[in-house]
Scaffold this active site. Structure first.
Site, PDB file in Angstrom:
ATOM      1  N   GLN A   1     -12.532 110.853  33.480  1.00 21.85           N
ATOM      2  CA  GLN A   1     -13.564 109.821  33.434  1.00 21.85           C
ATOM      3  C   GLN A   1     -14.299 109.638  34.757  1.00 21.85           C
ATOM      4  O   GLN A   1     -15.198 108.828  34.850  1.00 21.85           O
ATOM      5  CB  GLN A   1     -12.955 108.487  32.982  1.00 21.85           C
ATOM      6  CG  GLN A   1     -12.503 108.551  31.536  1.00 21.85           C
ATOM      7  CD  GLN A   1     -11.817 107.276  31.104  1.00 21.85           C
ATOM      8  OE1 GLN A   1     -11.058 106.667  31.854  1.00 21.85           O
ATOM      9  NE2 GLN A   1     -12.091 106.873  29.878  1.00 21.85           N
ATOM     10  N   ASN A   2     -13.911 110.403  35.773  1.00 21.20           N
ATOM     11  CA  ASN A   2     -14.650 110.345  37.033  1.00 21.20           C
ATOM     12  C   ASN A   2     -16.011 110.998  36.809  1.00 21.20           C
ATOM     13  O   ASN A   2     -16.107 112.039  36.174  1.00 21.20           O
ATOM     14  CB  ASN A   2     -13.869 111.054  38.149  1.00 21.20           C
ATOM     15  CG  ASN A   2     -14.451 110.765  39.507  1.00 21.20           C
ATOM     16  OD1 ASN A   2     -15.606 111.092  39.794  1.00 21.20           O
ATOM     17  ND2 ASN A   2     -13.655 110.138  40.364  1.00 21.20           N
ATOM     18  N   ARG A   3     -17.050 110.388  37.323  1.00 21.06           N
ATOM     19  CA  ARG A   3     -18.421 110.858  37.078  1.00 21.06           C
ATOM     20  C   ARG A   3     -18.913 111.850  38.119  1.00 21.06           C
ATOM     21  O   ARG A   3     -20.054 112.288  38.063  1.00 21.06           O
ATOM     22  CB  ARG A   3     -19.382 109.658  37.014  1.00 21.06           C
ATOM     23  CG  ARG A   3     -18.988 108.557  36.020  1.00 21.06           C
ATOM     24  CD  ARG A   3     -18.570 109.044  34.649  1.00 21.06           C
ATOM     25  NE  ARG A   3     -19.658 109.709  33.959  1.00 21.06           N
ATOM     26  CZ  ARG A   3     -19.507 110.557  32.952  1.00 21.06           C
ATOM     27  NH1 ARG A   3     -18.314 110.838  32.498  1.00 21.06           N
ATOM     28  NH2 ARG A   3     -20.552 111.131  32.386  1.00 21.06           N
TER      29      ARG A   3
END
Length: 174
Positions: free
Chosen positions: A41-43
């Site tokens: 979920q890190n962008r």
């Protein structure tokens, strides 16, 4: 839960790097995978995919190559720390990486982009007092961490695009 002593990663950088992106310390998912920004979920990788073609669908080594080809180096402020979990707020007993050596061997770095407030705070507190001028431009950007869910992806993307363009990185049209 007691805090474990964690070790960060070496920099991913070529000698001709012009921009250094700094996180604080890899999170649990990254340490387990032994890869920068490994949490799904890190962008970070979606943003780098949109800006320099380091798309998350590419194998990790190809993503790193795309960053390096764009003149972007990747590292963290901390070499080691104690932390339970992944949150920056849980970091204790921090030790910084050797930035004097890094900047001496990467003399073309003209901009340091902090991936979030903790990276900037740690750098200013632990690193900056020991560095000699001239220093690269320092700029904090919105954290790509899933813990920073209050800012929409488009806002983060726009801020990162602006910073890379200002630093002289050729970004993809968007």
């Amino acid at each position: 839960m007691s805090a474990a002593r964690l070790q960060g990663f070496p920099p991913v950088a070529r000698a001709d790097a012009r921009v250094l992106v700094l996180g604080s310390m890899p999170g649990a998912a990254s340490l387990t995978a032994q890869r920068y920004y490994a949490h799904p979920q890190n962008r970070f990788w979606p943003i780098m995919g949109a800006l320099v073609g380091a798309d998350p669908a590419l194998p990790y080594e190809q993503r790193l190559r795309r960053l390096n080809d764009a003149g972007i180096a990747l590292w963290d402020v901390l070499a080691s720390c104690e932390r339970s979990g992944s949150l920056d707020t849980a970091i204790r007993a921090a030790e910084a990486n050797d930035f004097a050596r890094f900047f001496a061997t990467h003399a073309r770095v003209g901009a340091v982009l902090f991936n979030g407030a903790q990276a900037e705070t740690s750098f200013r507190r632990l690193v900056l007092p020991g560095l000699r001028a001239p220093l690269p431009a320092l700029r904090r950007l919105p954290s790509t961490s899933p813990a920073n869910a209050s800012q929409p992806m488009q806002m983060k993307l726009a801020a990162w695009r602006e910073a890379l363009v200002e630093a002289g990185v050729a970004v993809l049209p968007g």
